[in-house]
Enzyme design. Structure first.
Site, mmCIF file in Angstrom:
data_model
loop_
_atom_site.group_PDB
_atom_site.id
_atom_site.type_symbol
_atom_site.label_atom_id
_atom_site.label_comp_id
_atom_site.label_asym_id
_atom_site.label_seq_id
_atom_site.Cartn_x
_atom_site.Cartn_y
_atom_site.Cartn_z
ATOM 1 N N LYS A 283 0.912 2.104 -15.596
ATOM 2 C CA LYS A 283 1.055 1.503 -14.449
ATOM 3 C C LYS A 283 -0.083 1.120 -13.511
ATOM 4 C CE LYS A 283 3.590 3.364 -11.120
ATOM 5 N NZ LYS A 283 3.155 3.459 -9.578
ATOM 6 N N SER A 284 -0.894 1.801 -13.403
ATOM 7 C CA SER A 284 -2.254 1.673 -12.841
ATOM 8 C C SER A 284 -2.969 0.716 -13.765
ATOM 9 C CB SER A 284 -2.976 2.941 -12.766
ATOM 10 O OG SER A 284 -2.430 4.042 -11.923
ATOM 11 N N ARG B 223 4.401 4.329 4.530
ATOM 12 C CA ARG B 223 3.328 5.075 3.843
ATOM 13 C C ARG B 223 2.033 4.622 4.594
ATOM 14 N NH1 ARG B 223 3.822 4.798 -2.713
ATOM 15 N NH2 ARG B 223 2.062 6.444 -2.214
ATOM 16 N N SER C 176 -8.382 9.422 -3.564
ATOM 17 C CA SER C 176 -7.428 8.569 -3.773
ATOM 18 C C SER C 176 -7.918 7.550 -4.507
ATOM 19 C CB SER C 176 -6.737 8.147 -2.412
ATOM 20 O OG SER C 176 -6.219 6.775 -2.448
ATOM 21 N N GLN D 67 -6.346 4.956 -5.096
ATOM 22 C CA GLN D 67 -6.009 3.527 -4.371
ATOM 23 C C GLN D 67 -6.934 2.851 -3.421
ATOM 24 O OE1 GLN D 67 -2.044 4.114 -3.215
ATOM 25 N NE2 GLN D 67 -1.157 3.906 -5.249
ATOM 26 N N ASP E 202 0.838 12.637 -10.021
ATOM 27 C CA ASP E 202 1.944 11.888 -10.159
ATOM 28 C C ASP E 202 3.051 12.781 -10.803
ATOM 29 O OD1 ASP E 202 1.228 9.708 -8.688
ATOM 30 O OD2 ASP E 202 0.580 8.606 -10.191
ATOM 31 N N ARG F 138 10.158 9.098 -10.020
ATOM 32 C CA ARG F 138 9.861 10.196 -10.749
ATOM 33 C C ARG F 138 10.547 11.482 -10.346
ATOM 34 N NH1 ARG F 138 5.151 7.964 -12.646
ATOM 35 N NH2 ARG F 138 3.714 6.744 -11.584
HETATM 36 C C1 S3P Z 1 -2.661 5.311 -8.218
HETATM 37 C C2 S3P Z 1 -3.451 6.287 -7.553
HETATM 38 C C3 S3P Z 1 -2.595 7.278 -7.134
HETATM 39 C C4 S3P Z 1 -1.216 7.459 -7.839
HETATM 40 C C5 S3P Z 1 -0.542 6.140 -7.899
HETATM 41 C C6 S3P Z 1 -1.120 5.449 -8.669
HETATM 42 C C7 S3P Z 1 -3.540 3.908 -8.493
HETATM 43 O O1 S3P Z 1 -2.161 7.199 -5.668
HETATM 44 O O2 S3P Z 1 -0.564 8.528 -7.089
HETATM 45 O O3 S3P Z 1 0.859 6.536 -8.592
HETATM 46 O O4 S3P Z 1 -3.095 3.292 -9.567
HETATM 47 O O5 S3P Z 1 -4.657 3.932 -8.152
HETATM 48 P P1 S3P Z 1 -3.285 7.556 -4.744
HETATM 49 O O6 S3P Z 1 -4.593 6.865 -4.730
HETATM 50 O O7 S3P Z 1 -2.586 7.516 -3.125
HETATM 51 O O8 S3P Z 1 -3.495 9.101 -4.948
#
Ligand code: S3P
Length: 442
Positions: A31-32, A133, A178, A180, A326, A401
């Site tokens: 996914k990422s 969020r 994080s 993200q 995750d 999940r």
């Molecule tokens: C992700 C980072 C994680 C993860 C999310 C996907 C990403 O989140 O939990 O499912 O693709 O960068 P956080 O950055 O909030 O930890």
């Protein structure tokens, strides 16, 4: 699975017991990595061809966002091939309407970084879970870079309204590890004057760093710090997305906790910032073997052979959990069928995921008869050892999940588990229940 399509989309699904998981399986794309391929492909010059793309709802939200900004993206339903006709660093156009990120935190936070540097106005929002969020973690540093972002609760929640500006690079220590947040700042940083330096308390997943390098950007990494420069251009490329280890994790644990399992999961991404689940399960006594290790599009990949494994309860710290961030819900299921207690701490971030995963897992485990105690930053789970659970009904709170984790718990139940909101699996793993049914030994 006995569920019909109507059952799945109408609400609940009865996940069945099973004696094992047997055979071979390939899980959908990461996914990422799929998100990042669309984002970087859109701002690169030339064509980016993605294979193994995850056709989950979150990733379709990312495609929708870039189409809304004038990027031509070829993607047909039920296909894992996506072709992006990138328009270069200055090619995005002002979207005519609000961007809807659906359930996807990654779409929202990464795009907020990118939008902050574009010479136009945009608004981004999402579903009821996403609107709860926290966004301040990205809004604050982007504002320090010169972005103008307004949002509900003083910029704390969606919708966010972004007036793009010329940004300047900053040096920033993130309060949380994080990916993200780090990626949002990197995507703003490649448009900003000067250098952007991001230092994390611990190293989060590094897919943006790897993919930016693949597209030709200069990224410097030193332990938990990343540096990017303003770049004149990225070059479109071919990206082969590996299977998502976060999706494989459900099957890994499902195989371990059932008595007659031997399962080969092909083509799984094993980036060391993501393989915490393998380390945690090995610490619990789990048997998983990496075979045929290789590299694809800058990411390590392997086939995983998993066998039935007697698990034991362990202590799991925040540092151990970060590369399995995750996987908390499915680690709880491994703990539920281990011998002895498992104590997970340092997991406060889990309270602000697609659901409050600590509270929701604690409730779901209690409902199916697994004793546990919720902690402010984690959980203690009393393992059932070799005993099975009766089963019952749980609520997924619309969290993909949670639904998939409880489907694996159902394997060790007498009557199955009725999962409310099972359709949420489409967020990251369309076809999950079909795949499970195919390898489940009844
Ligand atoms: C992700 C980072 C994680 C993860 C999310 C996907 C990403 O989140 O939990 O499912 O693709 O960068 P956080 O950055 O909030 O930890």
């Amino acid at each position: 699975m006995i569920a019909t399509k109507k059952d799945i989309f109408g609400g609940s699904l009865l996940a069945q017991p099973g004696r094992g998981l047997k055979g071979e399986l390939a899980v959908p794309g990461d996914k990422s990595i799929s998100h990042r391929a669309v984002m970087l492909g859109s701002i690169a010059s030339g064509v980016t061809e993605v294979t193994g793309f995850l056709e989950g709802e979150d990733n379709l939200s990312t495609i929708g966002a870039f189409r809304a900004m004038g990027i031509e993206i070829d993607h047909h339903k039920d296909s894992s091939v996506v072709v992006i006709k990138g328009k270069g660093m200055r090619g995005l156009a002002e979207p005519a309407d609000v961007i809807d990120a659906g359930n996807s935190g990654t779409t929202t936070r990464l795009i907020t970084g990118l939008l902050s540097a574009q010479p136009f106005f945009s608004v981004i929002t999402g579903d009821s879970s996403l609107r709860k969020r926290p966004m301040k973690r990205v809004v604050e540093p982007l504002t320090l870079m010169g972005a103008s972002i307004a949002g509900r609760n003083n910029g704390g929640n969606l919708p966010l309204a972004i007036s793009g500006r010329k940004l300047k690079g900053i040096s920033y220590k993130t309060p949380v590890a994080s990916a993200q947040l780090k990626s949002a700042l990197m995507l703003a940083g490649i448009f900003a004057d000067g250098e952007t330096v991001i230092e994390e308390p611990e190293k989060s997943r590094d897919h943006t760093e790897r993919m930016l390098a693949l597209f030709g950007a200069e990224v410097k990494i030193d332990k938990n710090s990343v540096r990017v420069q303003s770049t004149n251009g990225l070059n479109g490329c071919k990206i082969d997305v590996p299977g998502d280890i976060s999706s494989a994790a459900f099957f890994i644990v499902g195989a371990m906790i059932t008595p007659a399992s031997s399962l080969l999961i092909r083509g799984v991404g094993v980036n060391p910032t993501r393989t915490g689940i393998i380390d945690v399960l090995r610490k619990m006594g789990g048997s998983v073997e990496l075979q045929n290790e290789r590299v694809a599009s800058g990411e390590p990949v392997a086939d995983l052979l998993v066998k039935t494994s007697p698990l034991k309860g362990v202590e799991i710290t925040g540092t151990e959990l970060l590369p399995a961030i995750d996987e908390f819900p499915i680690i709880c299921i491994a703990a539920a069928f281990a011998e002895g207690a498992t104590r997970i701490t340092g997991a406060k971030e889990l309270r602000v995921k697609e659901s409050d995963r600590i509270a929701v897992m604690s409730e779901a485990l209690s409902k199916v008869g697994v004793r546990n105690t919720e902690l402010p930053d984690g959980i203690v789970i009393e393992g059932m050892g070799s005993a099975s659970i009766k089963g019952g009904a749980i609520e997924s709170h619309g969290d993909h999940r949670i639904a998939m984790s409880m489907a694996m718990a159902a394997l060790r139940s007498d009557k199955g588990i009725e999962i409310d909101g099972a359709a949420s699996v489409d967020v990251s793993f369309p076809g999950f229940f079909g795949q499970l049914d195919r390898v489940r030994v009844s």
